[in-house]
Design a protein around this motif. Structure first.
Motif, PDB file in Angstrom:
ATOM      1  N   ILE A 178       0.408   0.786 -11.016  1.00  9.72           N
ATOM      2  CA  ILE A 178       1.606   1.572 -11.344  1.00  9.72           C
ATOM      3  C   ILE A 178       1.499   3.011 -10.834  1.00  9.72           C
ATOM      4  O   ILE A 178       2.468   3.767 -10.901  1.00  9.72           O
ATOM      5  CB  ILE A 178       1.927   1.514 -12.862  1.00  9.72           C
ATOM      6  N   ALA A 179       0.344   3.384 -10.358  1.00 10.13           N
ATOM      7  CA  ALA A 179       0.191   4.688  -9.683  1.00 10.13           C
ATOM      8  C   ALA A 179      -1.056   4.614  -8.810  1.00 10.13           C
ATOM      9  O   ALA A 179      -2.026   3.949  -9.175  1.00 10.13           O
ATOM     10  CB  ALA A 179       0.047   5.820 -10.701  1.00 10.13           C
ATOM     11  N   ALA A 180      -0.996   5.277  -7.667  1.00 17.10           N
ATOM     12  CA  ALA A 180      -2.161   5.259  -6.768  1.00 17.10           C
ATOM     13  C   ALA A 180      -2.305   6.616  -6.098  1.00 17.10           C
ATOM     14  O   ALA A 180      -1.307   7.286  -5.795  1.00 17.10           O
ATOM     15  CB  ALA A 180      -1.995   4.156  -5.724  1.00 17.10           C
ATOM     16  N   GLN A 181      -3.566   6.986  -5.904  1.00 18.80           N
ATOM     17  CA  GLN A 181      -3.868   8.241  -5.206  1.00 18.80           C
ATOM     18  C   GLN A 181      -5.050   7.993  -4.274  1.00 18.80           C
ATOM     19  O   GLN A 181      -5.828   7.060  -4.499  1.00 18.80           O
ATOM     20  CB  GLN A 181      -4.267   9.340  -6.204  1.00 18.80           C
ATOM     21  N   ALA A 182      -5.184   8.834  -3.280  1.00 15.97           N
ATOM     22  CA  ALA A 182      -6.337   8.729  -2.382  1.00 15.97           C
ATOM     23  C   ALA A 182      -6.717  10.113  -1.889  1.00 15.97           C
ATOM     24  O   ALA A 182      -5.908  11.051  -1.944  1.00 15.97           O
ATOM     25  CB  ALA A 182      -6.013   7.821  -1.202  1.00 15.97           C
TER      26      ALA A 182
END
Ligand code: FMN
Length: 207
Positions: free
Chosen positions: A157-161
């Motif tokens: 439901i949320a992603a970061q990199a």
């Protein structure tokens, strides 16, 4: 080994329809969860993407793990992709019991290992600083496969990199050896990601 300077400056949101790419190359991950004022984190090599949109993941969580109990209680969890700089830590988080550490020392695994975390945007799962990517997930409860195969499914439901190594939907580790991601073989032995290569079209000769 010096830990990379990895702070909020480098963290960028990843579009959900590209989130599967954070795990499509098969890295070992760290699974974290928090429930009822307790939090924990463990290593998991048996984790994979399961769908593009909405993005889903699968991860095997043994019944003995404390992370599993917290994740089941919370109904949410996070997968994070650790780096070459976190090799020893990844092995340690996969060979230590958060429950035991808490009983013996009164500290959780994060405090025991001096780990820095930051808050996610969609779940209460603690996110570990210094990783290359983070995927916050909502548990998709499937009692049968959880019980029978220790297999847990989640919707991302949320992603970061870390934008130094993942940008425009692509990993590129050149110039950032310490941020290369890890693939567990067995017994503390890992393979580190190499160079990115692009396949060319290869038509069959007989056509
Ligand atoms: C590199 C590595 C990969 C691992 N992969 C998995 C896995 O995919 N599934 C699993 O249940 N345990 C796996 N483990 C073992 C757990 O991380 C281990 O049982 C851990 O101590 C659980 O911690 P906890 O009880 O604090 O949650 C792995 C361990 C290591 C070192």
């Amino acid at each position: 080994m010096v830990a990379p300077m990895n702070n909020a400056l480098h963290r960028q949101p990843v579009a959900l329809d590209k989130a599967y790419r954070l795990m499509n190359h098969g890295p070992t991950v760290l699974v974290s969860a928090a429930h009822s004022g307790q939090r924990n984190i463990m290593a998991a090599a048996w984790a994979m993407p399961l769908d593009f949109a909405p993005p889903k993941v699968a991860v095997v969580l043994d019944k003995s793990t404390w992370t599993r109990a917290l994740l089941e209680g919370a109904g949410t969890f996070a997968l994070q992709v650790p780096t070459r700089a976190q090799l020893d830590l990844t092995e340690a988080l996969g060979n230590s019991s958060g429950r035991e550490i808490l009983e013996k020392s009164g500290h959780d695994k994060f405090a025991a290992y001096g780990l820095e975390t930051f808050a996610g945007v969609a779940t209460d799962a603690p996110l570990l600083e210094g990783c290359a990517a983070w995927l916050e997930c909502r548990l998709l409860p499937e009692a049968h496969i959880q019980e029978r195969y220790d297999l847990f499914l989640g919707e991302v439901i949320a992603a970061q990199a870390d934008a130094r190594v993942f940008a425009n939907g692509r990993w590129n580790f050149s110039g950032h050896d310490e941020l290369r991601t890890l693939h567990h073989v067995a017994g503390g032995h890992f393979i580190v990601d190499g160079d990115a290569v692009d396949a060319r079209a290869l038509p069959p000769k007989s056509l």
